[in-house]
Write a protein that holds these residues in place. Structure first.
Motif, mmCIF file in Angstrom:
data_model
loop_
_atom_site.group_PDB
_atom_site.id
_atom_site.type_symbol
_atom_site.label_atom_id
_atom_site.label_comp_id
_atom_site.label_asym_id
_atom_site.label_seq_id
_atom_site.Cartn_x
_atom_site.Cartn_y
_atom_site.Cartn_z
ATOM 1 N N UNK A 273 35.083 -21.980 -23.990
ATOM 2 C CA UNK A 273 35.816 -22.202 -22.517
ATOM 3 C C UNK A 273 34.410 -22.706 -21.332
ATOM 4 N N UNK A 274 35.077 -23.597 -20.602
ATOM 5 C CA UNK A 274 33.752 -23.884 -19.286
ATOM 6 C C UNK A 274 34.150 -23.054 -17.678
ATOM 7 N N UNK A 275 34.079 -22.055 -17.552
ATOM 8 C CA UNK A 275 34.134 -21.665 -15.762
ATOM 9 C C UNK A 275 33.239 -23.043 -14.940
ATOM 10 N N UNK A 276 34.619 -23.238 -14.014
ATOM 11 C CA UNK A 276 33.274 -24.112 -12.844
ATOM 12 C C UNK A 276 33.912 -23.145 -12.087
ATOM 13 N N UNK A 277 31.747 -22.997 -10.960
ATOM 14 C CA UNK A 277 32.227 -22.293 -9.254
ATOM 15 C C UNK A 277 31.942 -23.379 -8.139
ATOM 16 N N UNK A 278 32.289 -23.525 -7.378
ATOM 17 C CA UNK A 278 31.817 -23.640 -6.511
ATOM 18 C C UNK A 278 31.074 -23.740 -5.713
ATOM 19 N N UNK A 279 30.266 -23.811 -4.628
ATOM 20 C CA UNK A 279 29.196 -23.542 -3.254
ATOM 21 C C UNK A 279 30.142 -22.172 -2.667
ATOM 22 N N UNK A 280 30.998 -23.080 -2.291
ATOM 23 C CA UNK A 280 32.152 -21.640 -1.887
ATOM 24 C C UNK A 280 33.281 -20.504 -2.189
ATOM 25 N N UNK A 281 32.911 -20.425 -3.675
ATOM 26 C CA UNK A 281 33.373 -19.767 -4.187
ATOM 27 C C UNK A 281 32.013 -18.519 -4.985
ATOM 28 N N UNK A 282 30.988 -19.353 -5.153
ATOM 29 C CA UNK A 282 30.147 -18.730 -4.957
ATOM 30 C C UNK A 282 29.539 -17.361 -4.009
ATOM 31 N N UNK A 283 30.160 -18.502 -3.157
ATOM 32 C CA UNK A 283 29.471 -17.722 -2.213
ATOM 33 C C UNK A 283 30.295 -16.730 -1.538
ATOM 34 N N UNK A 284 31.424 -16.448 -1.961
ATOM 35 C CA UNK A 284 32.932 -15.471 -2.200
ATOM 36 C C UNK A 284 31.747 -14.361 -2.571
ATOM 37 N N UNK A 285 31.883 -14.865 -3.699
ATOM 38 C CA UNK A 285 31.531 -13.919 -5.583
ATOM 39 C C UNK A 285 30.161 -13.017 -4.030
ATOM 40 N N UNK A 286 29.419 -13.677 -3.386
ATOM 41 C CA UNK A 286 28.479 -12.329 -2.816
ATOM 42 C C UNK A 286 28.894 -12.095 -1.514
ATOM 43 N N UNK A 287 29.740 -12.711 -1.424
ATOM 44 C CA UNK A 287 30.647 -11.634 -0.154
ATOM 45 C C UNK A 287 30.857 -10.137 -0.581
ATOM 46 N N UNK A 288 32.041 -10.676 -1.284
ATOM 47 C CA UNK A 288 32.959 -9.570 -2.144
ATOM 48 C C UNK A 288 32.136 -8.120 -2.869
ATOM 49 N N UNK A 289 30.836 -8.748 -3.230
ATOM 50 C CA UNK A 289 30.180 -7.490 -3.440
ATOM 51 C C UNK A 289 29.122 -7.095 -2.422
ATOM 52 N N UNK A 290 28.790 -7.926 -1.645
ATOM 53 C CA UNK A 290 27.821 -6.675 -0.490
ATOM 54 C C UNK A 290 29.131 -6.238 -0.100
ATOM 55 N N UNK A 291 30.299 -6.558 0.359
ATOM 56 C CA UNK A 291 31.707 -5.179 0.272
ATOM 57 C C UNK A 291 31.515 -4.254 -0.251
ATOM 58 N N UNK A 292 31.313 -3.999 -1.695
ATOM 59 C CA UNK A 292 31.280 -3.112 -3.019
ATOM 60 C C UNK A 292 30.796 -2.625 -2.616
ATOM 61 N N UNK A 293 29.201 -2.882 -1.904
ATOM 62 C CA UNK A 293 27.976 -1.940 -2.180
ATOM 63 C C UNK A 293 28.396 -1.340 -0.898
ATOM 64 N N UNK A 294 29.017 -2.243 0.535
ATOM 65 C CA UNK A 294 28.907 -0.591 1.539
ATOM 66 C C UNK A 294 29.589 0.707 1.536
#
Ligand code: ZN
Length: 294
Positions: A273-294
């Motif tokens: 299996x290969x999972x592809x992430x676009x830069x926008x999706x990576x940005x989303x992961x980054x944002x969600x993570x920051x939210x969880x950290x708050x």
């Protein structure tokens, strides 16, 4: 389809679990592009891991086997669920050694024998537990026997085999573990050893016969009774969600770097299996993570 069959014999003093894993080993070979040497090493380990996993009662349980003998193959990893469905990989799938003088694949040369075999059981509740013992030969079956004797105080005999064709495909594969329960009389042990010796190799038996034939041969004279038969397959539990979770655990700098180099492709270690992430999706992961950290 591949399967594991469990049997009891010798007035209840002998337990045997035997597996046909030809399709599993062939699938592993295709996924990882394994050489014959790597197919034999991983195939043997997957087979034993499946037999271990199949013995677990808890539904979400799993067992992980790690063998590292310091050889060129690196670590051999196999994971089984509680049915006996397995997945695995070797660190270097390209290692290929010449056949040994007796015509057999040189598994111990690839695995090495200076290291350990580790078995970890995760029952899905509480902390995972397990143990490690020193490798005996790096041939894998003997190492599982040593593990069962030293770490779990279970006297057993283990046989594993993978037969590879000239075109590298798997002709036959499987194995068994015979375990003697406490109090087994000496004459049982002697006869069992003779049976195992005269039964021949696992692959010779499975090439033209079934798992049940193998059980009847090894347990000849002990009135074996089949208890259970389970179909098994090469099965990976990876998913896009799990890969996202793994990505979210990376550092901000690492995610930023991935984002800047276009689409990111994440390949599962265990399957194709290969999972592809676009830069926008990576940005989303980054944002969600920051939210969880708050
Ligand atoms: Zn996968």
């Amino acid at each position: 389809m591949d399967k594991i069959v469990r049997a009891i014999a010798g007035d209840g003093f002998i337990k045997m679990a035997a597996a046909d894993t030809r399709e599993i080993c062939e699938r592993a070979r295709v996924i990882h592009g394994l050489t014959p040497t790597a197919t034999a090493a991983l195939g043997r380990t997957l087979t034993a891991a499946g037999i271990f996993g199949n013995a677990l009662k808890e539904e979400n349980a799993s067992v992980t086997v790690r063998i590292n003998g310091g050889g060129p193959l690196g670590s051999v990893i196999a994971v089984s669920d509680s049915t006996g469905n397995v997945r695995g990989y070797v660190q270097d799938p390209n290692v290929d050694l010449p056949l040994k003088e007796n015509g057999k694949i040189d598994v111990s040369g690839a695995v090495g024998k200076d290291g350990q075999i580790t078995v970890i059981r995760d029952l899905g509740i509480g902390e995972p537990y397990g143990g490690s013992v020193q490798l005996v030969s790096g041939e894998i079956a003997e190492d599982f026997t040593a593990y069962l004797a030293e770490s779990e105080q279970k006297p057993s005999a283990c046989a594993l085999g993978v037969l590879v064709d000239r075109d590298r495909s798997v002709i036959a594969a499987g194995g068994y573990i015979v375990e003697l329960l406490p109090g087994a009389p000496d004459n049982i042990i002697d006869k069992l050893e003779k049976n195992i010796a005269s039964a021949g190799s696992v692959t010779a038996q499975l090439k033209d016969g079934t798992v049940e034939d193998m059980i009847n041969r090894v347990l000849e004279g002990f009135s074996p009774e089949i208890l259970e038969e389970t179909e098994i397959e090469y099965r990976c539990y990876c998913s896009r969600d799990r890969v996202e979770e793994a990505l979210a655990s990376l550092s901000e700098a690492e995610l930023d770097e991935m984002k800047c180099s276009g689409d990111a492709e994440v390949t599962c270690q265990f399957c194709d299996a290969v999972y592809t992430f676009t830069p926008a999706q990576l940005e989303e992961i980054l944002k969600n993570r920051e939210k969880e950290e708050e």
